[in-house]
Write an enzyme that holds these catalytic residues in place. Structure first.
Site, short mmCIF file in Angstrom:
data_model
loop_
_atom_site.label_atom_id
_atom_site.label_comp_id
_atom_site.label_asym_id
_atom_site.label_seq_id
_atom_site.Cartn_x
_atom_site.Cartn_y
_atom_site.Cartn_z
N GLN A 100 0.83 -1.23 0.00
CA GLN A 100 0.00 0.00 0.00
C GLN A 100 0.86 1.28 0.00
OE1 GLN A 100 -2.74 0.45 3.23
NE2 GLN A 100 -1.33 -0.29 4.80
N THR A 106 8.35 1.59 12.16
CA THR A 106 6.99 1.57 12.72
C THR A 106 6.93 2.10 14.15
OG1 THR A 106 5.23 0.05 13.41
CG2 THR A 106 7.44 -0.85 13.38
N ASP A 145 13.48 -11.51 -3.77
CA ASP A 145 12.66 -12.09 -2.69
C ASP A 145 13.49 -11.99 -1.41
OD1 ASP A 145 11.26 -13.60 -0.89
OD2 ASP A 145 10.87 -15.25 -2.28
N TYR A 149 7.65 -7.73 6.32
CA TYR A 149 6.69 -8.71 6.83
C TYR A 149 5.76 -7.91 7.73
CZ TYR A 149 4.90 -12.95 9.04
OH TYR A 149 4.08 -13.97 9.49
N TYR A 196 6.87 -8.77 15.61
CA TYR A 196 6.93 -7.79 14.51
C TYR A 196 7.71 -6.55 14.97
CZ TYR A 196 5.30 -3.97 11.49
OH TYR A 196 5.24 -2.87 10.67
N LYS A 209 11.31 -5.20 13.49
CA LYS A 209 11.47 -3.88 12.87
C LYS A 209 12.53 -3.06 13.62
CE LYS A 209 9.30 -2.29 9.91
NZ LYS A 209 9.51 -2.26 8.43
N1 LIG Z 1 0.55 -1.01 7.63
C1 LIG Z 1 0.76 -0.26 8.70
O1 LIG Z 1 -0.17 0.11 9.43
C2 LIG Z 1 2.15 0.19 9.05
C3 LIG Z 1 2.34 0.99 10.19
C4 LIG Z 1 3.64 1.43 10.49
C5 LIG Z 1 4.71 1.09 9.68
N2 LIG Z 1 4.49 0.29 8.59
C6 LIG Z 1 5.65 -0.04 7.75
O2 LIG Z 1 5.45 0.60 6.51
C7 LIG Z 1 6.06 -0.17 5.45
C8 LIG Z 1 5.06 -0.40 4.34
O3 LIG Z 1 3.93 -1.09 4.88
P1 LIG Z 1 2.64 -1.41 4.00
O4 LIG Z 1 1.48 -1.27 4.90
O5 LIG Z 1 2.71 -0.69 2.72
O6 LIG Z 1 2.89 -2.97 3.76
P2 LIG Z 1 2.14 -3.98 2.78
O7 LIG Z 1 1.01 -3.31 2.07
O8 LIG Z 1 1.87 -5.21 3.57
O9 LIG Z 1 3.27 -4.28 1.70
C9 LIG Z 1 4.41 -5.00 2.05
C10 LIG Z 1 5.24 -5.20 0.82
O10 LIG Z 1 6.34 -6.03 1.21
C11 LIG Z 1 6.52 -6.99 0.21
N3 LIG Z 1 7.10 -8.22 0.75
C12 LIG Z 1 6.62 -9.01 1.73
N4 LIG Z 1 7.39 -10.11 1.84
C13 LIG Z 1 8.37 -9.99 0.91
C14 LIG Z 1 9.45 -10.82 0.51
N5 LIG Z 1 9.70 -12.00 1.08
N6 LIG Z 1 10.26 -10.38 -0.47
C15 LIG Z 1 10.03 -9.20 -1.10
N7 LIG Z 1 9.01 -8.40 -0.80
C16 LIG Z 1 8.18 -8.79 0.20
C17 LIG Z 1 5.12 -7.30 -0.31
O11 LIG Z 1 5.27 -7.88 -1.58
P3 LIG Z 1 4.05 -8.47 -2.43
O12 LIG Z 1 3.39 -7.26 -3.00
O13 LIG Z 1 4.71 -9.33 -3.43
O14 LIG Z 1 3.19 -9.22 -1.43
C18 LIG Z 1 4.49 -5.92 -0.31
O15 LIG Z 1 4.73 -5.27 -1.53
C19 LIG Z 1 6.60 -1.43 6.12
O16 LIG Z 1 7.94 -1.23 6.44
C20 LIG Z 1 5.80 -1.51 7.42
O17 LIG Z 1 6.52 -2.20 8.41
C21 LIG Z 1 3.24 -0.16 8.24
#
Ligand SMILES: NC(=O)c1ccc[n+]([C@@H]2O[C@H](COP(=O)([O-])OP(=O)(O)OC[C@H]3O[C@@H](n4cnc5c(N)ncnc54)[C@H](OP(=O)(O)O)[C@@H]3O)[C@@H](O)[C@H]2O)c1
Length: 291
Positions: A11, A101, A36, A61, A125, A129
């Site tokens: 996202q 995060t 990967d 993750y 998690y 991080k």
């Molecule tokens: N979501 C939240 O509320 C939140 C809050 C605070 C911080 N964050 C941080 O913000 C960042 C972005 O989060 P997001 O919400 O955009 O995450 P997301 O929508 O879950 O996307 C995660 C991405 O990581 C990729 N990924 C997962 N496993 C992988 C692997 N083995 N090899 C290569 N790529 C892999 C996924 O690939 P695929 O597209 O192929 O599945 C996806 O594109 C992350 O660092 C997260 O920790 C998120």
């Protein structure tokens, strides 16, 4: 400027790629076949071949509850792969921007967390991080690390879209009211990331939308704004509940509001309030039935 974005289909990754494209950057967005994080050897090769000016690590993750049962995968992706990405960025003299995060904090505060406050993650998690941040800093001391919170975007899985789905299906939503944070629209975050890159900032920064809310308050706002925009939702009610009434495998911080003072001083515009951004995201969602 050539930018390699990991997790470009997530996202944040999608909104960041839109932002970078609009700014005229050349994008490299390896998919899982090419890079990967569970296959370490694919990381350095892909970054070296692309030789970008910047690497932005949005891949992670992110399944917070699943991580409790899959710590190896969480640490492999969030710590070990993050280190390899930073090392590879350093080796080609690229800038490194890594996303972290609010879950690196314990939630014991009642004032917004500063970048210098002690971390104390409560979950696998959060620990993965936190260790990822340290690994990136070690491998690439000039890197930018941005901690953010409660992300949502029009594309991807998130709380806003879950609440909208439940509000279409159910007469009652029961939502936790004793966890407080700051909802953050991925589009606003993407614009802030671009500015940090332009300024060649370094170090740890906190970014979230302005203000704070409990999950319950956030859910009420989602439903109110969506109704106002004409989304077809059931006329149901939202009931506040305590965290203990909704047990999850991972423990989450009760309070994870991030101080935005440090990053605000580097940004062109005031950081938008979360509710104003929520409205804009819902308008975007309305125009995108496939999102
Ligand atoms: N979501 C939240 O509320 C939140 C809050 C605070 C911080 N964050 C941080 O913000 C960042 C972005 O989060 P997001 O919400 O955009 O995450 P997301 O929508 O879950 O996307 C995660 C991405 O990581 C990729 N990924 C997962 N496993 C992988 C692997 N083995 N090899 C290569 N790529 C892999 C996924 O690939 P695929 O597209 O192929 O599945 C996806 O594109 C992350 O660092 C997260 O920790 C998120």
């Amino acid at each position: 400027m050539k930018v390699l974005v990991t997790g470009a289909r997530g996202q944040l990754g999608q909104d960041l790629c839109d932002q970078l494209h609009t700014r005229g950057a050349e994008l490299v967005t390896p998919d899982r076949q090419q890079m990967d994080f569970l296959r370490p050897e694919s990381i350095a090769d892909t970054i070296q071949a692309a030789s970008p000016d910047w690497v932005v690590n949005c891949a992670a993750y992110t399944r917070v509850d699943n991580a409790e049962a899959e710590p190896e995968a969480a640490f492999c992706i969030n710590r070990d792969a993050a280190r390899l990405v930073a090392q590879a960025a350093s080796a080609v003299n690229a800038g490194m921007l890594h996303i972290s995060t609010d879950f690196v904090f314990s939630g014991a505060h009642d004032q917004p967390y500063e970048e210098t406050d002690a971390t104390g993650p409560l979950s696998v998690y959060g620990r993965s991080k936190q260790e990822g941040e340290l690994a990136v800093q070690e491998a690439c001391p000039g890197s930018i690390i941005v901690r953010t919170s409660w992300l949502y975007g029009a594309r991807g899985r998130n709380f806003v879209k879950t609440v909208l789905r439940l509000a279409r299906e159910r007469d009652e939503l029961r939502i936790v009211s004793d966890q407080t944070g700051s909802p953050t629209w991925t589009r606003d975050l993407a614009a802030a990331l671009w500015q940090l890159m332009q300024r060649r900032a370094a170090g740890v920064f906190h970014y979230s939308n302005g203000g704070q809310a409990s999950w319950y308050e956030f859910a009420c706002a989602i439903v109110e704004e969506a109704r106002d925009l004409g989304f077809a939702l059931k006329p149901g009610r939202i009931t506040p509940i305590a965290t203990r009434e909704y047990p999850t495998p991972a423990t989450r911080p009760a309070y994870s509001v991030l101080s935005r003072e440090k990053i605000q001083s580097l940004l062109d515009q005031p950081i938008p309030d979360w509710r104003q951004s929520l409205r804009l995201m819902l308008e975007e969602l309305q125009q995108c039935p496939d999102c």
